[in-house]
Design an enzyme around this catalytic site. Structure first.
Site, short mmCIF file in Angstrom:
data_model
loop_
_atom_site.label_atom_id
_atom_site.label_comp_id
_atom_site.label_asym_id
_atom_site.label_seq_id
_atom_site.Cartn_x
_atom_site.Cartn_y
_atom_site.Cartn_z
N ASN A 116 0.84 -1.20 0.00
CA ASN A 116 0.00 0.00 0.00
C ASN A 116 0.87 1.25 0.00
O ASN A 116 2.10 1.16 0.00
CB ASN A 116 -0.97 -0.02 1.20
CG ASN A 116 -0.20 -0.09 2.50
OD1 ASN A 116 0.54 0.81 2.86
ND2 ASN A 116 -0.37 -1.21 3.23
N ASP B 100 -3.95 -6.43 5.13
CA ASP B 100 -4.93 -7.30 5.80
C ASP B 100 -4.88 -8.72 5.26
O ASP B 100 -5.23 -9.67 5.96
CB ASP B 100 -6.33 -6.72 5.62
CG ASP B 100 -6.51 -5.47 6.47
OD1 ASP B 100 -6.03 -5.47 7.62
OD2 ASP B 100 -7.11 -4.49 5.97
N LYS C 74 9.11 -17.04 -10.41
CA LYS C 74 8.25 -16.00 -11.00
C LYS C 74 7.08 -16.61 -11.77
O LYS C 74 7.27 -17.51 -12.60
CB LYS C 74 9.12 -15.15 -11.94
CG LYS C 74 8.38 -13.96 -12.49
CD LYS C 74 9.25 -13.14 -13.41
CE LYS C 74 8.39 -12.11 -14.11
NZ LYS C 74 9.10 -11.43 -15.17
N PRO D 11 -2.45 -11.85 10.38
CA PRO D 11 -2.77 -11.60 11.80
C PRO D 11 -2.95 -10.10 12.02
O PRO D 11 -2.34 -9.28 11.32
CB PRO D 11 -1.51 -12.09 12.53
CG PRO D 11 -0.43 -12.08 11.52
CD PRO D 11 -1.08 -12.32 10.20
N ASP D 12 -3.80 -9.75 12.98
CA ASP D 12 -3.93 -8.33 13.36
C ASP D 12 -2.92 -8.07 14.48
O ASP D 12 -3.07 -8.57 15.60
CB ASP D 12 -5.36 -8.03 13.83
CG ASP D 12 -5.58 -6.54 14.01
OD1 ASP D 12 -4.80 -5.91 14.76
OD2 ASP D 12 -6.51 -6.00 13.39
N ILE D 13 -1.87 -7.32 14.14
CA ILE D 13 -0.76 -7.13 15.08
C ILE D 13 -1.23 -6.41 16.34
O ILE D 13 -0.95 -6.81 17.47
CB ILE D 13 0.37 -6.33 14.40
CG1 ILE D 13 0.87 -7.11 13.18
CG2 ILE D 13 1.51 -6.05 15.38
CD1 ILE D 13 1.86 -6.35 12.31
N PHE E 97 -4.32 3.35 14.92
CA PHE E 97 -4.65 4.38 13.94
C PHE E 97 -5.85 3.92 13.12
O PHE E 97 -5.99 2.72 12.84
CB PHE E 97 -3.47 4.62 12.99
CG PHE E 97 -2.53 5.67 13.48
CD1 PHE E 97 -2.57 6.96 12.96
CD2 PHE E 97 -1.62 5.39 14.50
CE1 PHE E 97 -1.72 7.94 13.43
CE2 PHE E 97 -0.76 6.37 14.96
CZ PHE E 97 -0.81 7.65 14.43
N LYS F 149 -13.23 0.43 16.06
CA LYS F 149 -11.92 -0.24 16.17
C LYS F 149 -11.38 -0.17 17.59
O LYS F 149 -10.79 -1.13 18.08
CB LYS F 149 -10.91 0.46 15.25
CG LYS F 149 -10.84 -0.19 13.90
CD LYS F 149 -9.97 0.58 12.97
CE LYS F 149 -10.70 0.67 11.66
NZ LYS F 149 -9.97 1.36 10.64
N LYS G 230 -10.77 -3.80 19.07
CA LYS G 230 -9.38 -4.24 19.26
C LYS G 230 -8.89 -4.03 20.69
O LYS G 230 -7.71 -4.22 20.96
CB LYS G 230 -8.46 -3.50 18.27
CG LYS G 230 -8.84 -3.77 16.80
CD LYS G 230 -7.75 -3.36 15.83
CE LYS G 230 -8.23 -3.54 14.40
NZ LYS G 230 -7.16 -3.51 13.41
#
Ligand code: C5P
Length: 406
Positions: free
Chosen positions: A210, A278, A288, A307-309, A325, A339, A343
């Protein structure tokens, strides 16, 4: 606790009998986490050898103002700028007089003139010399100039006299040196920050990622270090220099980032500013992937959740104080609140990345902080550096007291 972690101390040693205690002082300062460079006056060398202090500090001892070799390695102005504190222990009556007069006739007095860092002295002399009106007048001058004066202690002296003039013990001097820095809002805290994007390999040459630049996280790391914290910065692939005094760990994928963050624990605060991918391809191909020249068909890429850190660290029993964030393009505050609760965070920092001029790749940002009681605070558009200082100040103000023994 390493109360002097990462602090740069120039230790000046002048020529008094207490100079033998400077060897232990170097050890105490280093044990407390400080980096120490020693500067000796000519007469100090009569009491203790430079080699001893070189071995203990791990760096050559500075002595001459006009030594081309020393100036080439780290010149006197550079050394004056390098220092976070100039600590002179022992400080003789003679040196106090020179300092009070603002002399610049040797390396140590020149450093004191040239530095912007705080200056501390630990006087050591015969009790009659300490009581003498001239010394007391010099002391007043130095105190007026905001020089920190540690001691002296009273007691039996090397010459047999009893009275004030003994240098404080090295452990006391190191503790007093630490107090010079305690104003840092995050002194003694460990702050873990992740920043930047992650890359999820499709094959050896392609990846999913991203637009995160990492600028906000790096600015936060710099601000936290400025506030006196020990900072670990786990960075995805970004093109940014490491802020001073920050320990940086480079990673590529979300799973590597999680492992590096877990390795860095325990931490008092975790700030998750990274834009973690995600999803990742189920399996990265070993070689390749080739397109089929005979076919115009598309390609299917199967992804699995990463995984969601942040949620993982926030779910631990000995969890850090967790800050997330929420970069959103619409319904920013309601997604952020969701969130925060989902979380299990202590604070969430919401920003609207649809606004031109702020967010992902920009140098500016504008955010809204929402805490556990859903209290909101908006910080208007400013440079990421300024905003980071503001955020760190607000976090420091909300942190619970440090548990005993940490
Ligand atoms: O769920 P969402 O990505 O919107 O949440 C953003 C927050 O969660 C950020 O603080 C981000 O660093 C963190 N996050 C994470 N691991 C993920 C996804 C997001 O730590 N896999």
């Amino acid at each position: 606790m390493q109360r002097l972690f990462n602090k740069r101390i120039v230790l000046g040693v002048s020529g008094g009998i207490a100079a033998y205690k400077s060897a232990e002082l170097v050890r105490r300062l280093r044990d407390a986490g400080a980096e120490v460079r020693v500067v000796m006056t000519q007469s100090a060398r009569e009491f203790i050898t430079p080699l001893t202090l070189q071995a203990l500090s791990g760096h050559p001892v500075h002595g001459d103002l006009l030594n081309p070799a020393a100036e080439a390695a780290m010149g006197h102005i550079e050394l004056a700028r390098w220092a976070d504190l100039i600590l002179i222990a022992p400080t003789t009556a003679e040196l106090m007089a020179r300092l009070a007069q603002g002399r610049g006739d040797n390396l140590l007095t020149t450093l004191v003139l040239a530095t912007d860092a705080p200056i501390a002295i630990a006087p050591a002399m015969n009790q009659a010399m300490w009581r003498d009106a001239a010394t007391q007048a010099n002391l007043q001058v130095l105190l007026e100039r905001k020089v920190h004066v540690f001691g002296p202690a009273a007691g039996e002296q090397a010459c047999g006299d009893i009275g004030p003039g003994r240098m404080l013990e090295p452990a006391d001097i190191a503790a007093r040196a630490a107090e010079c820095f305690e104003r840092g809002l995050l002194a003694g805290r460990h702050v873990l920050i992740n920043a930047g994007p992650t890359r999820e390999a499709i094959d050896p040459v392609r990846y999913i990622s991203n637009h995160s630049s990492g600028k906000m996280g790096f600015a936060l790391a710099e601000a936290a270090a400025e506030a006196g914290a020990r900072v670990t910065l786990v960075a995805g692939p970004v093109n940014l220099p490491t802020p001073p005094r920050v320990e940086r760990i480079d990673v590529i994928s979300a799973r590597d980032m999680l492992a590096a963050c877990e390795m860095a624990l325990p931490a008092d605060v975790f700030i998750a500013s990274a834009a973690v991918a995600d999803y990742r391809p189920i399996e990265a191909a070993d070689s390749k992937l080739k397109k089929d020249p005979q076919s115009e068909d598309g390609m299917q890429l199967s992804l699995v959740r990463n995984p969601d850190i942040l949620a993982t660290l926030a779910a631990r029993s000995e969890r850090p104080w967790c800050v997330g964030f929420a970069a959103e393009t619409h319904d920013v505050l309601s997604y952020a609140r969701d969130k925060l609760q989902r979380k299990n965070l202590d604070l969430i920092i919401a920003n609207d990345v649809s606004q031109p001029g702020i967010g992902f790749n920009s140098d500016n940002n504008s955010v809204t902080l929402i805490d556990r009681s859903l209290h909101q605070q908006h910080l208007p558009q400013a440079s990421k550096t300024k905003l980071a200082r503001n955020i760190i100040e607000l976090i420091a103000g909300q942190l619970p007291a440090r548990p005993e023994g940490r």
